[in-house]
Design a protein around this motif. Structure first.
Motif, PDB file in Angstrom:
ATOM      1  N   PRO A  62       0.834  -1.072   0.025  1.00  0.00           N
ATOM      2  CA  PRO A  62      -0.034   0.085  -0.032  1.00  0.00           C
ATOM      3  C   PRO A  62       0.921   1.047   0.245  1.00  0.00           C
ATOM      4  O   PRO A  62       2.047   1.259   0.627  1.00  0.00           O
ATOM      5  CB  PRO A  62      -1.044  -0.081   1.382  1.00  0.00           C
ATOM      6  N   TRP A  63       0.540   2.246  -0.597  1.00  0.00           N
ATOM      7  CA  TRP A  63       0.931   3.535  -0.775  1.00  0.00           C
ATOM      8  C   TRP A  63       0.530   4.626   0.182  1.00  0.00           C
ATOM      9  O   TRP A  63      -0.778   4.612   0.362  1.00  0.00           O
ATOM     10  CB  TRP A  63       1.064   4.057  -2.038  1.00  0.00           C
ATOM     11  N   ALA A  64       1.397   5.331   0.759  1.00  0.00           N
ATOM     12  CA  ALA A  64       0.730   6.460   1.747  1.00  0.00           C
ATOM     13  C   ALA A  64       1.729   7.490   1.420  1.00  0.00           C
ATOM     14  O   ALA A  64       3.038   7.486   1.331  1.00  0.00           O
ATOM     15  CB  ALA A  64       1.247   5.899   3.186  1.00  0.00           C
ATOM     16  N   MET A  65       1.284   8.832   1.623  1.00  0.00           N
ATOM     17  CA  MET A  65       2.041   9.960   1.401  1.00  0.00           C
ATOM     18  C   MET A  65       3.027  10.367   2.337  1.00  0.00           C
ATOM     19  O   MET A  65       4.220  10.927   2.345  1.00  0.00           O
ATOM     20  CB  MET A  65       1.000  11.229   1.059  1.00  0.00           C
ATOM     21  N   ASP A  66       2.572  10.081   3.833  1.00  0.00           N
ATOM     22  CA  ASP A  66       3.439  10.325   4.810  1.00  0.00           C
ATOM     23  C   ASP A  66       3.206   9.200   5.866  1.00  0.00           C
ATOM     24  O   ASP A  66       1.925   8.825   5.599  1.00  0.00           O
ATOM     25  CB  ASP A  66       3.257  11.755   5.286  1.00  0.00           C
ATOM     26  N   ALA A  74      -7.929   1.687   8.055  1.00  0.00           N
ATOM     27  CA  ALA A  74      -8.252   1.264   6.601  1.00  0.00           C
ATOM     28  C   ALA A  74      -6.763   1.100   6.188  1.00  0.00           C
ATOM     29  O   ALA A  74      -6.487   0.060   5.469  1.00  0.00           O
ATOM     30  CB  ALA A  74      -8.942   2.394   5.910  1.00  0.00           C
ATOM     31  N   PHE A  75      -5.893   1.931   6.248  1.00  0.00           N
ATOM     32  CA  PHE A  75      -4.510   1.677   5.702  1.00  0.00           C
ATOM     33  C   PHE A  75      -3.935   0.581   6.477  1.00  0.00           C
ATOM     34  O   PHE A  75      -3.138  -0.528   5.881  1.00  0.00           O
ATOM     35  CB  PHE A  75      -3.760   2.930   5.930  1.00  0.00           C
ATOM     36  N   GLU A  81      -4.099  -7.371   5.065  1.00  0.00           N
ATOM     37  CA  GLU A  81      -4.508  -8.260   4.005  1.00  0.00           C
ATOM     38  C   GLU A  81      -3.554  -8.757   2.996  1.00  0.00           C
ATOM     39  O   GLU A  81      -3.765  -9.565   2.368  1.00  0.00           O
ATOM     40  CB  GLU A  81      -6.006  -7.437   3.272  1.00  0.00           C
ATOM     41  N   GLY A  82      -2.737  -7.667   2.718  1.00  0.00           N
ATOM     42  CA  GLY A  82      -1.604  -7.832   1.502  1.00  0.00           C
ATOM     43  C   GLY A  82      -2.280  -7.599   0.272  1.00  0.00           C
ATOM     44  O   GLY A  82      -3.534  -7.438  -0.047  1.00  0.00           O
TER      45      GLY A  82
END
Length: 186
Positions: A62-66, A74-75, A81-82
């Motif tokens: 998963p991608w996150a800005m920070d 949710a993140f 879950e992968g």
């Protein structure tokens, strides 16, 4: 101190020999052939990636800005879950080995120039073979091998694959050490 111009032959020879050694490792020994696995649903994954039309580049999911996103439930669920992945996407089309091999050879030359710089600043002319071998070989090993360990630590590269790459780096370091030791100015 030895001038870099005096080390042109060991620079060139070591770059050529590392190129040959890597070719033998990959094309004759083929011990890296099993480093990559195949996804059971490769066509579905390819279709999903193509639907997003990503440009060639480096991606993570998963991608996150920070880092603050890591607190979001949710993140966190996406991680639980992968899949968790780092991907490198190239431009579509058949690989063009010529330019890649050319870049590899230029990289080998650059490494050899830096090895020459280090050795020329630390070893005088007339230094015995073994001492030159130790300094140049260590610098060559560090150049080719140690970058693989952070890839295993941070990017998920399998440790078994990273260690094979470290062994490759050791071989290249030995080749560089031998080249510089043999052709060191007397």
């Amino acid at each position: 101190m030895v001038a870099l111009s005096q080390l042109l032959w060991p620079i060139l020879l070591s770059a050529v020999l590392v190129f040959i050694a890597s070719s033998l490792i990959h094309m004759v020994l083929k011990w890296h052939n099993k480093d990559y696995g195949r996804l059971a649903n490769e066509d579905e994954v390819r279709a999903a990636i193509n639907r997003g039309t990503p440009a060639p580049g480096q991606y993570i999911m998963p991608w996150a800005m920070d880092p603050g996103a890591f607190k979001d439930e949710a993140f966190q669920k996406k991680f639980a879950e992968g899949p968790v992945a780092v991907m490198y996407l190239k431009a579509p089309g058949m690989p063009k080995m010529g330019p890649q091999l050319g870049q590899w050879f230029v990289f080998n030359l650059v490494v050899s120039v830096f090895v020459a710089y280090l050795a020329s600043r630390t070893l005088p002319a007339g230094t015995e073979y073994l001492r030159v071998f130790q300094v140049a070989g260590t610098a060559g090993f560090l150049s080719y091998a140690m970058g693989e360990v952070p890839m295993a630590i941070w990017m998920g590269k399998p440790w078994s694959v990273a260690m094979k790459d470290v062994v490759d780096g050791l071989i290249y370091g030995l080749v560089i050490g031998g080249s510089f030791g043999w052709l060191w100015p007397r």
